[in-house]
Scaffold this motif. Structure first.
Motif, mmCIF file in Angstrom:
data_model
loop_
_atom_site.group_PDB
_atom_site.id
_atom_site.type_symbol
_atom_site.label_atom_id
_atom_site.label_comp_id
_atom_site.label_asym_id
_atom_site.label_seq_id
_atom_site.Cartn_x
_atom_site.Cartn_y
_atom_site.Cartn_z
ATOM 1 N N SER A 40 66.915 31.936 18.677
ATOM 2 C CA SER A 40 67.379 31.680 20.289
ATOM 3 C C SER A 40 66.895 33.023 20.948
ATOM 4 N N ALA A 41 67.256 34.122 20.320
ATOM 5 C CA ALA A 41 67.300 35.427 21.012
ATOM 6 C C ALA A 41 65.399 35.469 21.395
ATOM 7 N N LYS A 42 64.610 35.050 20.427
ATOM 8 C CA LYS A 42 63.375 35.192 20.700
ATOM 9 C C LYS A 42 62.592 34.165 21.775
ATOM 10 N N THR A 43 63.214 32.943 21.812
ATOM 11 C CA THR A 43 62.939 32.002 22.660
ATOM 12 C C THR A 43 63.290 32.237 24.019
ATOM 13 N N THR A 44 64.570 32.969 24.278
ATOM 14 C CA THR A 44 64.797 33.458 25.430
ATOM 15 C C THR A 44 64.155 34.575 26.136
ATOM 16 N N ALA A 45 63.646 35.527 25.257
ATOM 17 C CA ALA A 45 62.853 36.671 25.676
ATOM 18 C C ALA A 45 61.554 35.967 26.127
ATOM 19 N N SER A 46 60.927 35.041 25.059
ATOM 20 C CA SER A 46 59.688 33.898 25.667
ATOM 21 C C SER A 46 59.545 33.426 26.890
ATOM 22 N N MET A 47 60.664 32.806 27.005
ATOM 23 C CA MET A 47 60.992 31.960 28.297
ATOM 24 C C MET A 47 60.790 32.836 29.487
ATOM 25 N N MET A 48 61.547 34.037 29.397
ATOM 26 C CA MET A 48 61.648 34.917 30.385
ATOM 27 C C MET A 48 60.253 35.652 30.852
ATOM 28 N N ASP A 49 59.625 35.701 29.769
ATOM 29 C CA ASP A 49 58.222 36.266 29.941
ATOM 30 C C ASP A 49 57.055 35.140 30.457
ATOM 31 N N LYS A 50 57.372 34.031 29.986
ATOM 32 C CA LYS A 50 56.151 33.171 30.382
ATOM 33 C C LYS A 50 56.735 31.800 31.016
ATOM 34 N N ASP A 51 57.890 31.423 30.985
ATOM 35 C CA ASP A 51 58.166 29.973 31.398
ATOM 36 C C ASP A 51 59.049 30.031 32.804
ATOM 37 N N MET A 52 60.084 31.001 32.893
ATOM 38 C CA MET A 52 60.906 31.011 33.688
ATOM 39 C C MET A 52 60.061 31.671 35.189
ATOM 40 N N LYS A 53 60.252 30.830 36.207
ATOM 41 C CA LYS A 53 59.522 31.163 37.494
ATOM 42 C C LYS A 53 60.451 32.144 38.238
ATOM 43 N N ASN A 54 61.906 31.971 38.241
ATOM 44 C CA ASN A 54 62.886 32.890 38.675
ATOM 45 C C ASN A 54 64.193 32.950 37.845
ATOM 46 N N TYR A 55 64.935 33.762 37.998
ATOM 47 C CA TYR A 55 66.458 33.946 37.241
ATOM 48 C C TYR A 55 67.163 34.744 37.779
ATOM 49 N N THR A 56 68.478 34.913 37.481
ATOM 50 C CA THR A 56 69.453 36.246 37.877
ATOM 51 C C THR A 56 70.037 36.779 36.494
ATOM 52 N N LEU A 57 69.888 38.036 36.375
ATOM 53 C CA LEU A 57 70.555 38.689 35.366
ATOM 54 C C LEU A 57 71.737 39.532 35.871
ATOM 55 N N GLU A 58 72.941 39.416 35.142
ATOM 56 C CA GLU A 58 74.030 40.224 35.518
ATOM 57 C C GLU A 58 74.572 40.832 34.326
ATOM 58 N N ALA A 59 74.928 42.129 34.792
ATOM 59 C CA ALA A 59 75.767 43.057 33.470
ATOM 60 C C ALA A 59 76.892 43.703 33.836
ATOM 61 N N LEU A 60 78.069 43.571 33.142
ATOM 62 C CA LEU A 60 79.134 44.149 33.373
ATOM 63 C C LEU A 60 79.487 45.306 32.213
ATOM 64 N N TYR A 61 79.864 46.322 32.358
ATOM 65 C CA TYR A 61 80.546 47.263 31.434
ATOM 66 C C TYR A 61 81.588 48.136 31.700
ATOM 67 N N THR A 62 82.502 48.311 30.513
ATOM 68 C CA THR A 62 83.582 49.390 30.742
ATOM 69 C C THR A 62 83.713 50.191 29.560
ATOM 70 N N LEU A 63 83.440 51.521 29.888
ATOM 71 C CA LEU A 63 83.736 52.358 28.747
ATOM 72 C C LEU A 63 84.935 53.169 28.717
ATOM 73 N N LYS A 64 85.948 53.007 27.878
ATOM 74 C CA LYS A 64 87.318 53.685 27.882
ATOM 75 C C LYS A 64 87.462 54.859 26.531
ATOM 76 N N ASP A 65 88.304 55.706 27.015
ATOM 77 C CA ASP A 65 88.658 56.738 25.729
ATOM 78 C C ASP A 65 90.108 56.725 25.867
ATOM 79 N N ASN A 66 90.624 56.085 24.551
ATOM 80 C CA ASN A 66 92.097 55.878 24.417
ATOM 81 C C ASN A 66 92.693 55.159 25.289
ATOM 82 N N ASP A 67 92.064 54.196 25.901
ATOM 83 C CA ASP A 67 92.555 53.219 26.907
ATOM 84 C C ASP A 67 92.528 53.996 28.438
ATOM 85 N N LYS A 68 92.122 55.045 28.562
ATOM 86 C CA LYS A 68 91.630 55.791 29.892
ATOM 87 C C LYS A 68 90.237 55.421 30.275
ATOM 88 N N THR A 69 90.145 54.521 31.332
ATOM 89 C CA THR A 69 88.688 54.127 31.920
ATOM 90 C C THR A 69 88.022 55.414 32.345
#
Length: 413
Positions: A40-69
């Protein structure tokens, strides 16, 4: 997008965590399950490379130290491969509450950038003879040089994990993968590798806690959703790393990340309307202009006997920016007594011509021809990279020199 040093650290941290999560899940799924998730991971990468004409990618991240953001961030990328367009919005919030944002639009003819609170849009128009790549091109990581070998190594390292993931049928087809690992379930070899890598990474960041001992992976939780078409549309990861600082204080560093692939085939990008906006035209020389002419320095620093020691300096001198070409010199000096620690001091001149290439060539201390790159960073700073290996016309990777830091500060009289 040019990342700050802190952003690169967070990105590296994120990639490492997600690699661990995803490969751990993959190897726990023996037989068809294993093959399905990796496929599935390889299929996803291949489709993004060859088959998908357009798409949206979103990423969220949070880094905490002892519950302090310490850091929170979000990125949204709209990719239109068919029309050769890309749009990106990034927001980062630090521990002190300071929030920064960045907007970027690019197509085959120009780029538009807006950074932070400055309401000025920097517009760069590419000359007709520029050898530009499609800004929306996707580089399939599974087809990069050495990818197959890396995959085998990862499989071997985490191959002993079993039965820690659940696989269910999705409500609308596809598969839902979920699972977790505790510190007792993490293989010793993986803990050892993680301990070394994380200490090296975190100890070079002044805004992050200095972890010196007892570093281990405490907990990993994650999930992945594969839709009925066969590609991954949502991946989440949560990893906690534990360790002690020089005073023996325990730190639990927790990173939570979410990746989402959506609007496949329906993503639309509109050229930004700058009517009435404050616009600054920048040259094609990767944003460089005559104001960048001058000298920039940073320190060569190593760790010795539990302390950071300055063993030399690097200098980049930009001598001219003319006709979109950036000319300059690079040099390294080493403090007496540390020559054996840094024997290969580079000293060379360079000419960066962005109309022909995203990198420049030079000869290193051994007389070998190498590639480098240069681009502007924050005000009064530049980023200068050496020892680049060209993979193909669209990509390259870095083989960093010992103790190398690519961020340079302007020398002001």
């Amino acid at each position: 997008m040019k990342l700050s040093k802190k952003s690169v650290t967070v990105l590296s941290f994120t990639i490492g965590a997600c690699l661990f999560v995803s490969t751990a899940f993959a190897d726990t799924l023996l037989g068809s399950g294993y093959d399905r998730l990796k496929g599935s991971a390889k299929t996803t990468a291949s489709m993004m490379d060859k088959d998908m004409k357009n798409y949206t990618l979103e990423a969220l991240y949070t880094l905490k130290d002892n519950d302090k953001t310490l850091l929170q961030g979000s990125t949204s990328q709209k990719i239109d491969i068919e029309n050769q367009m890309k749009e990106e919005n990034t927001t980062t919030k630090e521990a002190n509450g300071e929030t920064t944002s960045r907007y970027n639009y690019s197509d085959i003819t120009k780029s538009v950038n807006k950074y932070g609170p400055d309401n000025t849009y920097q517009v760069m128009e590419y000359p007709a003879n520029a050898n530009n790549r499609n800004p929306a091109d996707f580089e399939n990581p599974f087809e990069e040089k050495g990818a197959a070998e890396i995959e085998k190594i990862v499989d071997a390292v985490v191959g002993g994990l079993k039965d820690y993931v659940q696989v269910e049928e999705g409500p609308e087809g596809g598969k839902v993968y979920s699972g977790s690992l505790s510190e007792t379930q993490v293989p010793a070899i993986l803990n050892a590798v993680s301990s070394f890598g994380i200490k090296q990474m975190l100890n070079n960041e002044p805004d992050l806690p200095v972890i010196e001992s007892d570093v281990f992976v405490k907990r990993v939780v994650g999930s992945a959703i594969e839709n009925k078409i066969g590609y991954l549309e949502n991946v989440t990861g949560d990893i906690t790393l534990s360790g002690k600082d020089k005073n023996g204080v325990q730190h639990d560093l927790n990173l939570n990340v979410i990746f989402k692939l959506s609007e496949v085939g329906s993503t639309k990008i509109t050229i930004p309307d700058l009517t009435g906006a404050k616009v600054e035209k920048v040259s094609y020389s990767n944003g460089f202009s005559s104001k960048y002419v001058g000298a920039y320095k940073n320190d060569i620093v190593m760790e010795k006997d539990g302390k950071f020691v300055k063993i030399g300096e690097r200098t980049v001198e930009i001598t001219s920016v003319d006709n979109d070409k950036v000319k300059g010199k690079f040099s390294e000096t080493v403090v007496s007594g540390y020559e054996s620690e840094y024997p290969d001091k580079d000293n060379f001149e360079f000419v960066y011509d962005p109309a022909n290439s995203s990198t420049f060539t030079y000869k290193n201390a051994k007389g070998e021809e190498k590639n480098g790159s240069i681009y502007q960073s924050a005000p009064g700073k530049i980023h200068f990279q050496v020892n680049l290996e060209i993979i193909d016309k669209n990509s390259y990777k870095s083989e960093a020199k010992p103790y190398y830091d690519g961020e340079f500060n302007r020398i002001f009289e």
